[in-house]
Scaffold this motif. Structure first.
Motif, mmCIF file in Angstrom:
data_model
loop_
_atom_site.group_PDB
_atom_site.id
_atom_site.type_symbol
_atom_site.label_atom_id
_atom_site.label_comp_id
_atom_site.label_asym_id
_atom_site.label_seq_id
_atom_site.Cartn_x
_atom_site.Cartn_y
_atom_site.Cartn_z
ATOM 1 N N SER A 139 8.339 4.688 2.085
ATOM 2 C CA SER A 139 7.341 5.694 1.690
ATOM 3 C C SER A 139 6.940 5.528 0.227
ATOM 4 C CB SER A 139 7.896 7.109 1.926
ATOM 5 O OG SER A 139 8.240 7.292 3.281
ATOM 6 N N GLN A 177 0.845 -1.192 0.000
ATOM 7 C CA GLN A 177 0.000 0.000 0.000
ATOM 8 C C GLN A 177 0.878 1.239 0.000
ATOM 9 O OE1 GLN A 177 -2.643 -0.403 3.376
ATOM 10 N NE2 GLN A 177 -4.084 -1.644 2.204
ATOM 11 N N PRO A 178 0.340 2.343 -0.447
ATOM 12 C CA PRO A 178 1.101 3.597 -0.389
ATOM 13 C C PRO A 178 1.598 3.857 1.033
ATOM 14 C CG PRO A 178 -0.864 3.900 -1.705
ATOM 15 C CD PRO A 178 -0.976 2.530 -1.094
ATOM 16 N N VAL A 210 2.418 -0.630 -6.133
ATOM 17 C CA VAL A 210 2.006 0.187 -4.991
ATOM 18 C C VAL A 210 0.579 0.646 -5.258
ATOM 19 C CG1 VAL A 210 2.535 2.157 -3.521
ATOM 20 C CG2 VAL A 210 4.380 0.952 -4.727
ATOM 21 N N SER A 211 -0.329 0.137 -4.460
ATOM 22 C CA SER A 211 -1.745 0.425 -4.703
ATOM 23 C C SER A 211 -2.537 0.238 -3.422
ATOM 24 C CB SER A 211 -2.279 -0.512 -5.785
ATOM 25 O OG SER A 211 -3.670 -0.365 -5.941
ATOM 26 N N SER A 212 -3.565 1.045 -3.289
ATOM 27 C CA SER A 212 -4.439 0.908 -2.135
ATOM 28 C C SER A 212 -5.632 0.017 -2.481
ATOM 29 C CB SER A 212 -4.911 2.282 -1.663
ATOM 30 O OG SER A 212 -5.537 2.983 -2.717
ATOM 31 N N GLU A 219 5.091 5.117 -3.221
ATOM 32 C CA GLU A 219 3.978 5.839 -3.833
ATOM 33 C C GLU A 219 3.473 5.060 -5.044
ATOM 34 O OE1 GLU A 219 5.932 9.416 -4.923
ATOM 35 O OE2 GLU A 219 6.164 10.135 -2.851
ATOM 36 N N PRO A 220 2.224 5.268 -5.425
ATOM 37 C CA PRO A 220 1.724 4.566 -6.628
ATOM 38 C C PRO A 220 2.612 4.795 -7.852
ATOM 39 C CG PRO A 220 -0.096 5.565 -5.443
ATOM 40 C CD PRO A 220 1.166 6.032 -4.764
#
Length: 114
Positions: free
Chosen positions: A83, A12-13, A112-114, A85-86
């Motif tokens: 840290s 996740q981000p 990287v994804s929520s 990021e997408p």
């Protein structure tokens, strides 16, 4: 020269991953090594480089978040990514310059994804 990258995955981000590159047929401490990434539909981007002398450079997009390190005893180069990021989603490849000739191996996918 063979390079094997590992450690990719889905996070996740804000999460972290550590990539590792195992080298064979080359002594990494004698050569420039680094990581680059290839995102879908984008040009490849050089992410981090470490020279024989240990000088390090990062892409502006990852400065302060990614750390490249080298273990001469294990003949490996790691990339600690924090840290996330997408925009960091990509296939990551390690590479080595041997007498100015670049070698890279199979990449490892970072998502990287929520």
């Amino acid at each position: 020269v063979q390079l094997q990258a590992s450690g990719g995955g889905s996070v996740q981000p804000g999460g972290s991953l550590r990539l590792s590159c195992a080298a064979s047929g080359v002594i990494i401490s004698n050569n420039v090594m680094g990581w680059f990434r290839q995102a879908p539909g984008k040009q490849s981007e050089l992410v981090a480089v470490i020279t024989r002398e240990g000088r390090i450079n990062y892409a502006d997009s990852v400065k302060g978040r990614f750390t490249i390190s080298r273990d001469n005893d294990k003949n490996t180069v790691d990339l600690q990514m924090n840290s996330l990021e997408p925009e960091d989603t990509a296939v990551y490849y390690c590479y080595v310059l041997v007498e100015s000739k670049p070698y890279s191996g199979q990449g490892t996918l970072v998502t990287v994804s929520s």
